[in-house]
Design an enzyme around this catalytic site. Structure first.
Site, mmCIF file in Angstrom:
data_model
loop_
_atom_site.group_PDB
_atom_site.id
_atom_site.type_symbol
_atom_site.label_atom_id
_atom_site.label_comp_id
_atom_site.label_asym_id
_atom_site.label_seq_id
_atom_site.Cartn_x
_atom_site.Cartn_y
_atom_site.Cartn_z
ATOM 1 N N GLN A 46 -6.772 10.279 -19.957
ATOM 2 C CA GLN A 46 -8.110 10.840 -19.717
ATOM 3 C C GLN A 46 -8.090 12.373 -19.753
ATOM 4 O OE1 GLN A 46 -11.063 9.261 -16.771
ATOM 5 N NE2 GLN A 46 -10.284 10.904 -15.493
ATOM 6 N N ASP A 73 -4.630 10.112 -14.235
ATOM 7 C CA ASP A 73 -5.289 9.523 -15.405
ATOM 8 C C ASP A 73 -4.878 10.350 -16.627
ATOM 9 O OD1 ASP A 73 -7.265 7.451 -14.145
ATOM 10 O OD2 ASP A 73 -7.358 9.228 -12.896
ATOM 11 N N GLN A 110 -18.590 3.716 -18.654
ATOM 12 C CA GLN A 110 -17.149 3.660 -18.906
ATOM 13 C C GLN A 110 -16.522 2.347 -18.465
ATOM 14 O OE1 GLN A 110 -16.560 7.169 -16.304
ATOM 15 N NE2 GLN A 110 -14.698 6.158 -15.604
ATOM 16 N N HIS A 156 -7.945 12.586 -4.166
ATOM 17 C CA HIS A 156 -9.156 13.382 -4.421
ATOM 18 C C HIS A 156 -9.155 14.636 -3.530
ATOM 19 C CE1 HIS A 156 -10.781 9.207 -5.465
ATOM 20 N NE2 HIS A 156 -11.016 9.877 -6.577
HETATM 21 P P1 AMP Z 1 -11.831 8.799 -9.987
HETATM 22 O O1 AMP Z 1 -12.662 8.892 -8.744
HETATM 23 O O2 AMP Z 1 -10.849 7.683 -9.971
HETATM 24 O O3 AMP Z 1 -12.659 8.867 -11.238
HETATM 25 O O4 AMP Z 1 -10.937 10.114 -10.005
HETATM 26 C C1 AMP Z 1 -11.499 11.399 -9.915
HETATM 27 C C2 AMP Z 1 -10.422 12.421 -10.197
HETATM 28 O O5 AMP Z 1 -9.376 12.294 -9.224
HETATM 29 C C3 AMP Z 1 -9.750 12.237 -11.563
HETATM 30 O O6 AMP Z 1 -9.534 13.503 -12.156
HETATM 31 C C4 AMP Z 1 -8.463 11.548 -11.213
HETATM 32 O O7 AMP Z 1 -7.427 11.774 -12.154
HETATM 33 C C5 AMP Z 1 -8.138 12.173 -9.870
HETATM 34 N N1 AMP Z 1 -7.232 11.330 -9.094
HETATM 35 C C6 AMP Z 1 -7.323 9.993 -8.894
HETATM 36 N N2 AMP Z 1 -6.277 9.541 -8.187
HETATM 37 C C7 AMP Z 1 -5.488 10.624 -7.933
HETATM 38 C C8 AMP Z 1 -4.241 10.816 -7.246
HETATM 39 N N3 AMP Z 1 -3.594 9.798 -6.685
HETATM 40 N N4 AMP Z 1 -3.749 12.075 -7.185
HETATM 41 C C9 AMP Z 1 -4.390 13.117 -7.771
HETATM 42 N N5 AMP Z 1 -5.572 13.002 -8.424
HETATM 43 C C10 AMP Z 1 -6.099 11.767 -8.508
#
Ligand code: AMP
Length: 281
Positions: A154, A151, A61, A34
């Site tokens: 997504q 993702d 979701q 993040h």
């Molecule tokens: P989430 O909090 O899991 O919904 O993720 C929020 C955003 O962070 C989404 O756009 C994810 O694809 C991105 N994200 C999650 N894990 C990673 C990672 N390891 N590297 C880069 N972006 C990530």
């Protein structure tokens, strides 16, 4: 960093702001993946623009029996991470603010590309994702949106939503951040026991192996897919799906693998569901 706990107060601030607003939506339990999105957001916003992050664990979701109630909630640490990465505004609405009548009466339901892979394993998941992201785009009113490649399905579906519903937003997809042993960073990695954590990098190692194989010589997708599955299961993970597919339609590749194809894997490790992906090129 300003923190807004409801939509109305955020909107008041938003009305005072001109220029670039770069938005990073999250569900919190923030990690270095993040943080990399927020760093990119800061670069894109520049000194005159604004970085907005949302934290909202979207009930819509999650399916019945999924991890909504145990999803990690670490707001104090999240605030610290965001403040130290030069976030301008953090929006943390609660569920009644986002869904005033409990349920979302009107939803955005994506087409067939959302019914395969993650969508097949998690019915209704992408309708939940599209609905909440559309709401956030209307609330946050960003000029730019950053999503993670982690993702994969997504970000492809959301890109399509932005295009087809004519949102006036620039989408940027950021690369996947990994632990030193290759495991893709994820809020859900916190669920892993020490022993499971040791086995988890098999997904990354298998992706690297498969990409190398596909680059080395012409390979039949079905054969390589079977080998991927075997490697994952040899480490005692349950493959939910492992596919080599077209990155736009998610149709499984038939015959020879092309350089634009993508390998998508979801696997269950104990009670934890992990996903990862890699493009052939
Ligand atoms: P989430 O909090 O899991 O919904 O993720 C929020 C955003 O962070 C989404 O756009 C994810 O694809 C991105 N994200 C999650 N894990 C990673 C990672 N390891 N590297 C880069 N972006 C990530």
């Amino acid at each position: 960093m300003q923190i807004y706990y409801n939509i109305a107060s955020y909107r008041q601030w938003r009305q005072t702001v001109r220029g670039r607003v770069v938005f990073v939506p999250t569900m919190g339990a923030l990690h270095a993946g993040h943080a990399s999105l927020v760093t990119l957001a800061r670069q894109m916003a520049g000194a005159d623009g604004f970085v907005v992050v949302s934290i909202f664990i979207n009930p819509l979701q999650f399916g019945a029996g999924e991890d909504f109630s145990r999803y990690p909630r670490t707001l104090a640490a999240d605030q610290e991470l965001l403040a130290s990465h030069s976030t301008d505004a953090l929006l943390v609405p609660d569920a009644p603010d986002m869904y005033p009548n409990g349920e979302a009466e009107i939803r955005i339901v994506p087409g067939p590309m959302a019914e395969t892979l993650e969508g097949a394993d998690r019915p209704g998941h992408f309708a939940g994702v599209c609905t909440v992201v559309a709401k956030f785009l209307n609330i946050v009113a960003p000029t730019h949106l950053i999503l993670g490649q982690k993702d994969f399905q997504q970000h492809v579906i959301l890109a399509r939503m932005i295009e087809q519903l004519n949102f006036s937003i620039n989408l940027v997809v950021a690369p996947t951040m990994r632990e030193t042993d290759g495991l893709a960073m994820s809020s859900r990695n916190r669920y892993l026991t020490t022993e499971e954590r040791r086995r988890a990098p098999v997904i990354y190692r298998t992706l690297c192996w498969a990409v190398r194989e596909a680059q080395r010589k012409p390979l039949d997708a079905a054969q390589l897919t079977e080998n991927i599955r075997q490697r994952i299961e040899a480490a005692d993970l349950k493959t939910r799906y492992a596919v080599i597919c077209n990155p736009h339609t998610f149709a499984a590749v038939n015959g020879n693998i092309g350089r634009h194809d993508v390998i998508l894997i979801a696997a269950q490790l104990g009670t934890t569901r992990l996903i990862d992906n890699m493009q052939i090129e």
